[in-house]
Write an enzyme that holds these catalytic residues in place. Structure first.
Site, short mmCIF file in Angstrom:
data_model
loop_
_atom_site.label_atom_id
_atom_site.label_comp_id
_atom_site.label_asym_id
_atom_site.label_seq_id
_atom_site.Cartn_x
_atom_site.Cartn_y
_atom_site.Cartn_z
N ARG A 103 -5.58 4.29 -18.95
CA ARG A 103 -6.55 3.45 -18.21
C ARG A 103 -7.14 4.05 -16.94
NH1 ARG A 103 -7.05 1.20 -22.73
NH2 ARG A 103 -5.75 -0.58 -23.23
N HIS B 213 -9.66 7.47 -35.31
CA HIS B 213 -9.35 6.04 -35.38
C HIS B 213 -10.18 5.55 -36.57
CE1 HIS B 213 -9.30 1.85 -33.37
NE2 HIS B 213 -10.11 1.72 -34.41
N ASP C 137 0.56 4.13 -29.31
CA ASP C 137 -0.71 3.42 -29.02
C ASP C 137 -0.50 2.46 -27.85
OD1 ASP C 137 -3.32 2.65 -29.03
OD2 ASP C 137 -3.33 1.83 -31.06
O1 DOR Z 1 -5.43 -2.04 -30.02
C1 DOR Z 1 -6.09 -1.15 -29.56
N1 DOR Z 1 -6.17 -0.95 -28.23
N2 DOR Z 1 -6.78 -0.36 -30.36
C2 DOR Z 1 -7.66 0.52 -29.90
O2 DOR Z 1 -8.27 1.18 -30.68
C3 DOR Z 1 -7.92 0.66 -28.46
C4 DOR Z 1 -6.75 0.20 -27.69
C5 DOR Z 1 -7.10 0.00 -26.24
O3 DOR Z 1 -7.69 0.87 -25.62
O4 DOR Z 1 -6.72 -1.05 -25.70
#
Ligand code: DOR
Length: 433
Positions: free
Chosen positions: A63, A184, A310
């Protein structure tokens, strides 16, 4: 100096009981039975524990820059260290996006003081908009080895083919090291508007769904494009049984493809969405029990090379929105090991391969992560207690966010100590800075 005493050392070369000495330059100095503690060394007890190469996460959303209210590189890396990771690949869907040398340099600079190595990936297309290729050669020159538009897939077939062709020619920019395009897989014309897996549960709940085919069609396309170009493709967060089978077949054919599965896609199903709690909203969505079983088989037979988290922190105010408006994603770094040890019926060496040496190779960082525990190697080490039972709680995590879907779940297996580049960043489950 550090000495790790009486642990069971497991790496890609095997399994033995040994002490490990780490020198002040951050390298492994000695490995052997009953080593004498060097004067002034910090002694770590690893009795009953496993000493392994540190874990590598191919998929973490940190982030920063842009959403430091949800996570920062510092806090994400702290969570990673607590989870036994000594390297994490940062996804590029930041604001601004990681598609330029300036932003990649910023991430590298911020990562330099973090508690694990922060390995930037970069976007395949400018702004992750799917229209023009990013300056891939320049970014590869800065050390980027994984390109991805993660958060979305590259929709345009021709552009994806160009990107793959281009990646093969990047060797001069990398000194010969391979570059991988990570996808993705989501065909947005099929998934648009969908908030969960399309199936029995989405019909019952009245939540619009994303069909499995939205993922599978892109897996199929990119396998074809890898075949056509000879380029490496890494498939991110594989979630359906047919995706796993497509990759199994592509590997049998000898294509240069690799794949990861997330902890949530082998532990949770779409039935969780019956709570209408957005903590269970994620892309790709949680699938059916049959898909979960297929992902587990893929992890067991080597079709899927790596467990990825993830890790996708979101603030409470964002995640409190109604299911259809809340952003997708869930935390993953601190719970990965416990979930893998608890939910996968695999032996410990197989789990460590999925968490450490396989992803290290895919990320192109196997010169310093995931290698055997032997003298001369960089000291990136996780010491884990496979029998330690603990209860997962989002609030207790190092993340700035708390969107953890495993609230209250008890798992077996926790990282006790983490050594990153010779520094003891976690001692007895406590982050040291
Ligand atoms: O669940 C997800 N969150 N899938 C994504 O492709 C992006 C990710 C995010 O950046 O929050």
């Amino acid at each position: 100096m550090i000495i790790i005493k009486n642990g069971r050392v497991i790496d890609a070369t095997g399994d033995r009981t040994a002490d490990v000495i780490v020198d002040d330059a951050g390298a492994i100095a000695e490995v052997g039975a009953d080593l004498a503690t060097p004067a002034g060394a910090t002694e770590l007890d690893a009795a009953g524990c496993i000493v392994a190469p540190g874990f590598v996460d191919l998929h973490a959303h940190l982030r920063q820059p842009g959403r430091e209210d949800a996570e920062t590189i510092e806090t994400g890396a702290r969570g990673a260290a607590l989870g036994g990771f000594t390297a994490i690949v940062a996804m590029p869907n930041t604001a601004p996006c990681m598609d330029s040398a300036a932003v990649i340099r910023e991430v590298l600079d911020l990562g330099a003081t973090a508690m694990c190595e922060v390995v930037p990936s970069a976007a395949i297309t400018v702004g992750r908009d799917g229209e023009a290729l990013s300056p891939m050669a320049e970014l590869a020159g800065l050390g980027v080895r994984i390109f991805t538009d993660d958060g979305t897939g590259v929709q345009d077939d021709r552009l994806m083919k160009r990107a793959l062709e281009y990646s093969v020619g990047l060797a001069p920019a990398t000194g010969g090291a391979p570059v991988t395009l990570a996808q993705h897989c989501e065909v947005t014309s099929l998934s648009a508007g969908g908030c969960m897996h399309e199936g029995e549960w989405s019909s019952k709940l009245g939540i619009p769904g994303q069909p499995a085919e939205a993922e599978e069609l892109m897996v199929q396309r990119d396998i074809a494009l890898s075949r056509a170009t000879g380029a490496r493709v890494h498939f991110q967060h594989m979630s359906t049984g047919r995706s796993v089978q497509l990759i199994r077949d592509a590997k049998a054919e000898g294509l240069p493809v690799t794949a990861e599965a997330t902890t949530h896609h082998f532990t949770l199903t779409d039935a969780e969405c019956a709570s209408y709690d957005p903590v269970f909203k994620v892309h790709p969505p949680l699938r059916t029990e049959a898909d979960v079983q297929a992902v587990k088989r893929g992890l067991a037979d080597g079709t899927i090379d790596a467990i990825a988290t993830d890790h996708a922190p979101h603030t409470q105010s964002d995640k409190e929105l109604p299911f259809d408006q809340a952003p997708p994603g869930m935390l993953g770094l601190e719970s990965a090991l416990g979930l893998a040890l608890t939910e996968l019926d695999l032996d410990i060496a197989q789990i460590l391969a999925l968490l450490s040496w396989n992803p290290a190779r895919i990320a192109g960082i196997d010169d310093r992560h995931g290698g055997p525990i032997e003298p001369g190697r960089r000291a990136n080490i996780a010491v884990l207690d496979p029998d330690h039972e603990w209860t997962i709680t989002g609030e207790a995590m190092a993340s700035r966010s708390a969107n953890c879907p495993y609230e209250g779940k008890t798992v077996k297996g926790k990282v006790r100590h983490t050594v990153y580049e010779g520094e003891l960043v976690v001692i007895d489950q406590e982050a040291q800075r």
